[in-house]
Design a protein around this motif. Structure first.
Motif, PDB file in Angstrom:
ATOM      1  N   ARG A 486     -15.240   3.809  11.493  1.00  0.00           N
ATOM      2  CA  ARG A 486     -15.678   3.495  10.114  1.00  0.00           C
ATOM      3  C   ARG A 486     -14.910   2.237   9.687  1.00  0.00           C
ATOM      4  NH1 ARG A 486     -12.309   8.092   7.066  1.00  0.00           N
ATOM      5  NH2 ARG A 486     -10.705   8.115   8.658  1.00  0.00           N
ATOM      6  N   PRO A 487     -15.359   1.158  10.270  1.00  0.00           N
ATOM      7  CA  PRO A 487     -14.550  -0.076  10.216  1.00  0.00           C
ATOM      8  C   PRO A 487     -14.355  -0.639   8.813  1.00  0.00           C
ATOM      9  CG  PRO A 487     -16.739  -0.530  11.087  1.00  0.00           C
ATOM     10  CD  PRO A 487     -16.628   0.955  10.967  1.00  0.00           C
ATOM     11  N   PHE A 488     -15.149  -0.198   7.807  1.00  0.00           N
ATOM     12  CA  PHE A 488     -14.989  -0.802   6.475  1.00  0.00           C
ATOM     13  C   PHE A 488     -14.248   0.111   5.520  1.00  0.00           C
ATOM     14  CE2 PHE A 488     -18.940  -2.236   8.508  1.00  0.00           C
ATOM     15  CZ  PHE A 488     -18.510  -3.502   8.846  1.00  0.00           C
ATOM     16  N   ARG A 489     -13.691   1.181   6.067  1.00  0.00           N
ATOM     17  CA  ARG A 489     -12.817   2.036   5.269  1.00  0.00           C
ATOM     18  C   ARG A 489     -11.386   1.567   5.460  1.00  0.00           C
ATOM     19  NH1 ARG A 489     -14.801   7.015   3.406  1.00  0.00           N
ATOM     20  NH2 ARG A 489     -16.986   6.619   2.942  1.00  0.00           N
ATOM     21  N   ALA A 490     -10.760   1.117   4.390  1.00  0.00           N
ATOM     22  CA  ALA A 490      -9.375   0.675   4.509  1.00  0.00           C
ATOM     23  C   ALA A 490      -8.457   1.857   4.252  1.00  0.00           C
ATOM     24  CB  ALA A 490      -9.096  -0.435   3.510  1.00  0.00           C
ATOM     25  N   PRO A 491      -7.360   1.936   5.018  1.00  0.00           N
ATOM     26  CA  PRO A 491      -6.398   3.007   4.749  1.00  0.00           C
ATOM     27  C   PRO A 491      -5.885   2.909   3.313  1.00  0.00           C
ATOM     28  CG  PRO A 491      -5.841   1.784   6.753  1.00  0.00           C
ATOM     29  CD  PRO A 491      -6.945   1.037   6.096  1.00  0.00           C
ATOM     30  N   GLU A 492      -5.759   4.081   2.666  1.00  0.00           N
ATOM     31  CA  GLU A 492      -5.224   4.087   1.308  1.00  0.00           C
ATOM     32  C   GLU A 492      -3.753   3.687   1.333  1.00  0.00           C
ATOM     33  OE1 GLU A 492      -6.956   4.500  -1.396  1.00  0.00           O
ATOM     34  OE2 GLU A 492      -8.817   4.917  -0.277  1.00  0.00           O
ATOM     35  N   ALA A 493      -3.248   3.299   0.161  1.00  0.00           N
ATOM     36  CA  ALA A 493      -1.884   2.811   0.077  1.00  0.00           C
ATOM     37  C   ALA A 493      -0.883   3.833   0.625  1.00  0.00           C
ATOM     38  CB  ALA A 493      -1.530   2.438  -1.362  1.00  0.00           C
ATOM     39  N   ASP A 494      -1.060   5.087   0.291  1.00  0.00           N
ATOM     40  CA  ASP A 494      -0.051   6.049   0.755  1.00  0.00           C
ATOM     41  C   ASP A 494      -0.168   6.290   2.262  1.00  0.00           C
ATOM     42  OD1 ASP A 494      -2.444   7.195   0.351  1.00  0.00           O
ATOM     43  OD2 ASP A 494      -1.714   8.941  -0.795  1.00  0.00           O
ATOM     44  N   ARG A 495      -1.406   6.130   2.779  1.00  0.00           N
ATOM     45  CA  ARG A 495      -1.566   6.273   4.242  1.00  0.00           C
ATOM     46  C   ARG A 495      -0.832   5.129   4.961  1.00  0.00           C
ATOM     47  NH1 ARG A 495      -0.935   8.928   8.120  1.00  0.00           N
ATOM     48  NH2 ARG A 495      -2.129   8.530  10.016  1.00  0.00           N
ATOM     49  N   LEU A 496      -0.905   3.947   4.362  1.00  0.00           N
ATOM     50  CA  LEU A 496      -0.189   2.816   4.956  1.00  0.00           C
ATOM     51  C   LEU A 496       1.307   3.108   4.971  1.00  0.00           C
ATOM     52  CD1 LEU A 496      -2.026  -0.268   3.362  1.00  0.00           C
ATOM     53  CD2 LEU A 496      -2.129   0.502   5.740  1.00  0.00           C
ATOM     54  N   VAL A 497       1.814   3.678   3.904  1.00  0.00           N
ATOM     55  CA  VAL A 497       3.248   4.007   3.859  1.00  0.00           C
ATOM     56  C   VAL A 497       3.565   5.015   4.960  1.00  0.00           C
ATOM     57  CG1 VAL A 497       5.082   5.054   2.478  1.00  0.00           C
ATOM     58  CG2 VAL A 497       3.445   3.490   1.400  1.00  0.00           C
ATOM     59  N   ASP A 498       2.706   6.009   5.098  1.00  0.00           N
ATOM     60  CA  ASP A 498       2.940   7.006   6.159  1.00  0.00           C
ATOM     61  C   ASP A 498       3.001   6.345   7.540  1.00  0.00           C
ATOM     62  OD1 ASP A 498       2.923   8.975   4.328  1.00  0.00           O
ATOM     63  OD2 ASP A 498       0.878   9.720   4.800  1.00  0.00           O
ATOM     64  N   LEU A 499       2.117   5.365   7.722  1.00  0.00           N
ATOM     65  CA  LEU A 499       2.053   4.697   9.045  1.00  0.00           C
ATOM     66  C   LEU A 499       3.213   3.728   9.255  1.00  0.00           C
ATOM     67  CD1 LEU A 499      -1.773   3.905   9.099  1.00  0.00           C
ATOM     68  CD2 LEU A 499      -0.574   5.376  10.735  1.00  0.00           C
ATOM     69  N   GLY A 500       3.996   3.511   8.212  1.00  0.00           N
ATOM     70  CA  GLY A 500       5.125   2.573   8.336  1.00  0.00           C
ATOM     71  C   GLY A 500       4.681   1.139   8.156  1.00  0.00           C
ATOM     72  N   LEU A 501       3.528   0.913   7.496  1.00  0.00           N
ATOM     73  CA  LEU A 501       3.039  -0.455   7.305  1.00  0.00           C
ATOM     74  C   LEU A 501       3.332  -0.913   5.871  1.00  0.00           C
ATOM     75  CD1 LEU A 501      -0.349  -0.286   9.237  1.00  0.00           C
ATOM     76  CD2 LEU A 501       1.684  -1.582   9.872  1.00  0.00           C
ATOM     77  N   GLY A 502       4.562  -1.432   5.683  1.00  0.00           N
ATOM     78  CA  GLY A 502       4.938  -2.040   4.412  1.00  0.00           C
ATOM     79  C   GLY A 502       4.437  -3.474   4.383  1.00  0.00           C
ATOM     80  N   PRO A 503       4.675  -4.184   3.268  1.00  0.00           N
ATOM     81  CA  PRO A 503       4.175  -5.562   3.144  1.00  0.00           C
ATOM     82  C   PRO A 503       4.629  -6.465   4.305  1.00  0.00           C
ATOM     83  CG  PRO A 503       5.163  -4.811   1.085  1.00  0.00           C
ATOM     84  CD  PRO A 503       5.400  -3.741   2.081  1.00  0.00           C
ATOM     85  N   ARG A 504       5.888  -6.323   4.749  1.00  0.00           N
ATOM     86  CA  ARG A 504       6.375  -7.184   5.844  1.00  0.00           C
ATOM     87  C   ARG A 504       5.646  -6.907   7.146  1.00  0.00           C
ATOM     88  NH1 ARG A 504      12.275  -7.461   5.223  1.00  0.00           N
ATOM     89  NH2 ARG A 504      12.410  -6.781   7.376  1.00  0.00           N
ATOM     90  N   GLU A 505       5.464  -5.618   7.437  1.00  0.00           N
ATOM     91  CA  GLU A 505       4.798  -5.239   8.690  1.00  0.00           C
ATOM     92  C   GLU A 505       3.339  -5.702   8.654  1.00  0.00           C
ATOM     93  OE1 GLU A 505       6.669  -3.199   6.888  1.00  0.00           O
ATOM     94  OE2 GLU A 505       8.391  -2.995   8.244  1.00  0.00           O
TER      95      GLU A 505
END
Ligand SMILES: Nc1nc2c(ncn2[C@@H]2O[C@H](COP(=O)(O)OP(=O)(O)OP(=O)(O)O)[C@@H](O)[C@H]2O)c(=O)[nH]1
Ligand SMILES: [Mg+2]
Length: 584
Positions: A486-505
């Motif tokens: 589902r290529p046009f679904r972006a991970p939600e903000a909290d999911r990004l945090v879970d994945l360890g993807l902060g602004p720098r990453e």
């Protein structure tokens, strides 16, 4: 072999002396023999006591034939100055000496002829004093009589000593054979003669002839009247050219090693000695066997720019002379400083140029040329007469080290700026960089790219961008695994945090091209853009935001910035009513 040109006033006994020394007739023309006067150059040779050979270029002394005289002495490094004991120092004694001085001839002998007619003492003293003031310096003098033969053994011995002093010829230098005669030999075709001052010629060689589209080929070679497979400098040579019509070349042309000479009609030169303040605006430039009208433009106190009426193969450091044909006057010697000088368009350019020329002395100077020209091909420098003993920076390009360093810094800045302005592009295109840095060749851009920058797919970017830190690489892989279908679904903000993807990453992943950032905390996988265009192109056009959102199966959070990015990239166009179309 060594080659000596005669010099001296009309009727002082030059040809008689050459005849007495060689047993050969230097006055080739019936008219010369009838009038008892040399008109054009004559050639003769003899063996010396040391078994070496001396070849003479016998010149005319009459003031009307000074141009012929200059064509003879131009390529010859040594002179036999002839003064008649009974007449002494005369106008063409002075003019010929001025020509030798202007050309920088440093080797010579004084023969005081007709010593059977008068005491040679006064003529000798005067001539030696005059010669001592020139590039020839103190020269040995011999009193002779061409009539009785008195003094000839001493003159031969003096010629032998002179030959021993001459510097060894530069046998590896390119050939520049200034033609002093051309004629046709029945059955062989065109033959030209000249004094080979440097290099070697072989039968079968290809040579360049100014103005000819194709190389000319050496069909036969003669030296001292004999056919030879090869001739090495210094030598008098006659060259038979295959397939070159006689009218294609004559005195003043040059046969050249191909690709080694720059044909120029614009040179900056230094005037030798005390330059006359009132140098005429037009003069004749004599160099080698050539005589070319020039327009003179003064630059500095002793430097001028010469515009030649036709191009000549000139090198930095060449000596030449300027003569005023109207006044029968050698205006002075020149030394070539630059054979490819810059145009003087802007106001103040001439003054600035004069300052540059003040620093030059005609000695080829690679570092200086690079400083002034900044970037130049090795071949171009070699053709100017500047030996190249530096490593090219790329291809055959040479660069001034300081300029090259600045270019490297500029390139880094341009790439960084481009990355700021186009964060989603994977680097700056090589060609755009070439234009920004005003470089003449893309290989130069490629050579300027150093780690951590690198070239990938025609773009220059940060090499580190592709080597993602491992946790980031793993996080991106998980995004791919979770959202690949589902290529046009972006991970939600909290999911990004879970994945360890902060602004720098996220920033690192974006620079590496592993993620696409649409807005803060809105990222997609990089192939999403192309996929989106494909999906949108399948919609009835134009389409609304809501139609796009539904077709892409996504939310406004993604659809709005995604469409705006596509607009910026020109993949879609927003119409006045906010609907869009896909641009095909
Ligand atoms: N007595 C005497 N006459 C000489 C001597 N050398 C030359 N002559 C004569 O001087 C005249 C001129 O001699 P050339 O050898 O033609 O002089 P040149 O310097 O070659 O003259 P141009 O080539 O016209 O400049 C001729 O009549 C010669 O015979 C010499 O040593 N003694
Ligand atoms: Mg003569």
């Amino acid at each position: 072999m060594f080659v000596v040109a005669t010099a001296g006033h009309v009727d002082h006994g030059k040809s008689t002396l050459v005849r007495a020394l060689t047993g050969m007739e230097p006055d080739r023309w019936a008219e010369e023999r009838r009038r008892g006067m040399t008109i054009d150059l004559g050639f003769a040779w003899t063996t010396l006591p040391s078994r070496g050979t001396v070849a003479f270029v016998d010149v005319p002394g009459h003031e009307r034939f000074v141009p012929n005289m200059l064509a003879g002495v131009g390529p010859v490094p040594a002179a036999l100055i002839v003064v008649a004991a009974d007449e002494g120092w005369m106008p063409q004694s002075a003019e010929h000496l001025a020509a030798l001085d202007a050309l920088g001839v440093a080797y010579g002998l004084l023969a005081v002829t007709r010593a059977d007619l008068a005491d040679p003492g006064p003529a000798t003293a005067r001539a030696r004093a005059e010669i001592a003031e020139t590039s020839l310096g103190a020269v040995p003098a011999v009193a002779v009589s061409g009539l009785t033969g008195a003094g000839l053994p001493q003159l031969r011995a003096a010629l032998d000593r002179l030959a021993a002093q001459l510097p060894a010829p530069a046998l590896d230098d390119p050939v520049r054979l200034w033609v002093d005669r051309s004629f046709t030999v029945r059955g062989s075709g065109t033959v030209v003669t000249g004094t080979l001052g440097a290099g070697r010629l072989r039968v079968g060689d290809e040579l360049e002839l100014a103005g000819a589209d194709e190389p000319v080929r050496v069909r036969g070679l003669h030296s001292l009247g004999e056919a030879r497979p090869e001739a090495a400098a210094v030598a008098r040579v006659a060259v038979n050219l295959r397939g070159t019509p006689r009218d294609r070349l004559g005195r003043g042309d040059a046969l050249l090693t191909p690709g080694r000479f720059h044909h120029t009609d614009l040179v900056d030169v230094r005037l030798a000695g005390d330059p006359a303040a009132d140098l005429p605006a037009t003069l004749t430039l004599h160099v080698g066997s050539a005589a070319v009208p020039v327009r003179v433009r003064p630059l500095g106190p002793d430097t001028v720019r010469l515009r030649l009426a036709r191009p000549l193969p000139l090198l930095v450091g060449d000596r030449a002379l300027l003569r005023d044909p109207g006044r029968h006057h050698v205006s002075g010697g020149v030394r070539v400083l630059d054979v490819a000088p810059p145009p003087l368009g802007r106001r103040g350019a001439a003054a600035a140029r004069a300052q540059v020329l003040a620093e030059l002395d005609g000695r080829p100077d690679l570092a200086g040329e690079l400083r002034r020209r900044r970037l130049i091909r090795a071949g171009a420098l070699i053709r100017m007469g500047v030996p190249v003993h530096a490593e090219p920076v790329a291809g055959d390009w040479l660069a001034d080290p300081a300029h090259w360093r600045r270019l490297g810094e500029q390139l880094t800045e341009e790439v960084a700026r481009h990355a700021r302005e186009h964060p989603l592009e994977p680097g700056m295109p090589v060609d755009a960089l070439r234009q920004r840095l005003a470089l003449p060749d893309r290989v130069l851009v490629e050579a300027l790219v150093r780690p951590p920058l690198r070239i990938h797919a025609g773009r220059v970017g940060a090499a580190s961008a592709n080597a993602l830190p491992e946790p980031v690489a793993l996080a991106v892989q998980r995004v791919r695994a979770e959202y690949g279908d589902r290529p046009f679904r972006a991970p939600e903000a909290d999911r990004l945090v879970d994945l360890g993807l902060g602004p720098r990453e996220i920033g690192a992943a974006v620079r590496a091209g592993a993620l696409l950032r649409l807005a803060d905390n809105v990222v997609l996988l990089p192939d999403a853009l192309d996929d989106a265009v494909r999906v949108l192109a399948g919609l009835p056009q134009p389409f609304t935001l809501s139609a796009a959102r539904q077709a892409l199966d996504t939310t406004r959070r993604v659809a709005v910035p995604l469409l705006e990015l596509l607009d910026r990239r020109g993949a879609t166009r927003r119409l006045p009513d906010d609907a869009r179309i896909v641009v095909t």
